[in-house]
Scaffold this active site. Sequence first.
Site, mmCIF file in Angstrom:
data_model
loop_
_atom_site.group_PDB
_atom_site.id
_atom_site.type_symbol
_atom_site.label_atom_id
_atom_site.label_comp_id
_atom_site.label_asym_id
_atom_site.label_seq_id
_atom_site.Cartn_x
_atom_site.Cartn_y
_atom_site.Cartn_z
ATOM 1 N N GLU A 192 0.424 17.768 73.297
ATOM 2 C CA GLU A 192 1.284 18.209 74.400
ATOM 3 C C GLU A 192 0.516 18.796 75.487
ATOM 4 O O GLU A 192 -0.315 19.472 75.490
ATOM 5 C CB GLU A 192 2.024 19.290 73.934
ATOM 6 C CG GLU A 192 3.031 19.993 75.036
ATOM 7 C CD GLU A 192 4.041 21.169 74.396
ATOM 8 O OE1 GLU A 192 4.508 21.030 73.150
ATOM 9 O OE2 GLU A 192 4.329 22.222 74.993
ATOM 10 N N GLU A 214 3.960 26.040 83.148
ATOM 11 C CA GLU A 214 5.071 26.774 82.561
ATOM 12 C C GLU A 214 5.044 28.324 83.437
ATOM 13 O O GLU A 214 3.893 28.878 83.638
ATOM 14 C CB GLU A 214 4.808 27.260 81.251
ATOM 15 C CG GLU A 214 5.056 25.945 80.375
ATOM 16 C CD GLU A 214 4.809 26.429 78.652
ATOM 17 O OE1 GLU A 214 5.668 26.465 78.113
ATOM 18 O OE2 GLU A 214 3.576 26.455 78.398
#
Length: 357
Positions: free
Chosen positions: A245, A250
Amino acid sequence: MKMINLANRAGVLTLILLFVFQSCSSNNDTTDTPVVVAPDKISVEVDVVGKTAEMPNGDGSGKINLKIDAPNAKSYKVVVNNETKEFTSSSFTYEFTQPGTKTYTIDVTAFNGIKYTNTSATVNIFVARKLIWSDEFNTDGAPDSNKWGYDLGNGNGFGNNELQYYTNRPENVKIEGGLLKITAIKENYQGSQYTSTRMLTKGKFSFKYGRAEIRAKLPAGGGTWPAFWLLGDNIDTAGWPLCGEIDILESVGNNPNVIHSSLHSPGRSGNTPDTKTTTAPNSTTEFHIYAAEWDAENIKFFVDDNLFYTYKNSSTTPFNAKFFVIINFAMGGNFGGAVDPNFQRATYEIDYVRVYN
């Protein structure tokens, strides 16, 4: 008469055997054994397509034409950019795809049967970035179903104790005025306290190496958790985190303007050590560009083209296969934290998503 006939027959037989012996001897003496000689005086001419005095490393196409001169050669092997090509022609065309200006070694071997000779050459080549996939969100309505699908359902199903229920309703996701708008809403829906959207290109588009970027304005409010990230194509067979990932963006409303970029892989999942932060001032009122540039050696993370984190990639990581794109807006959970009790709704606005080679 019988004795004479036998003698005659013996004489004839002797003549036949003598003729056969002489013929075989003659054939052995005159048969030529092919002489195999190694190709000699091998030379390689590398022509960089588009090379000029102003552009000495080419026109950005990354293409070269190779001409091999090796007398007696019947076949050739070229090793370039960790690829091996075999052919019988003395001319060869190759296209480099990794963006930037780099120096490559080209190893050439010329063969004549089992005999061979080799040489090498170097080339400086410039490869311009090429847009290979994008969504500019210029058509009002629902996102393009040829480009995007959705993960639907309760946030608890995504492993982070999130509070939202993901939908593809226009209340939660739509294109309007040249922007993709993902809105998280406080409402009771299918047993959840909030709704939002998680959209992805799985099964529609994936890529290995390149630059992925998003121009976005982030939502405000305690408990908001917008993201832009990549997930390994083999998620269904390998599972997470073996698939890998790459979190490009974020941010959480409880810590505004702080941008997190992280990588998750076996043994480095959950609270991964492979992470860095930077700041994007006014991230909830202004658009910024969040990007990652990814190749076999490094994964580099940028905000507004300012590099703030370089991860050293290697052949032992999952980050050498195809990944697809995800945009989502979660609420609460392990990373999003407590939701402001006064929260009603917030919108994650995206101007575009672009992927380059």
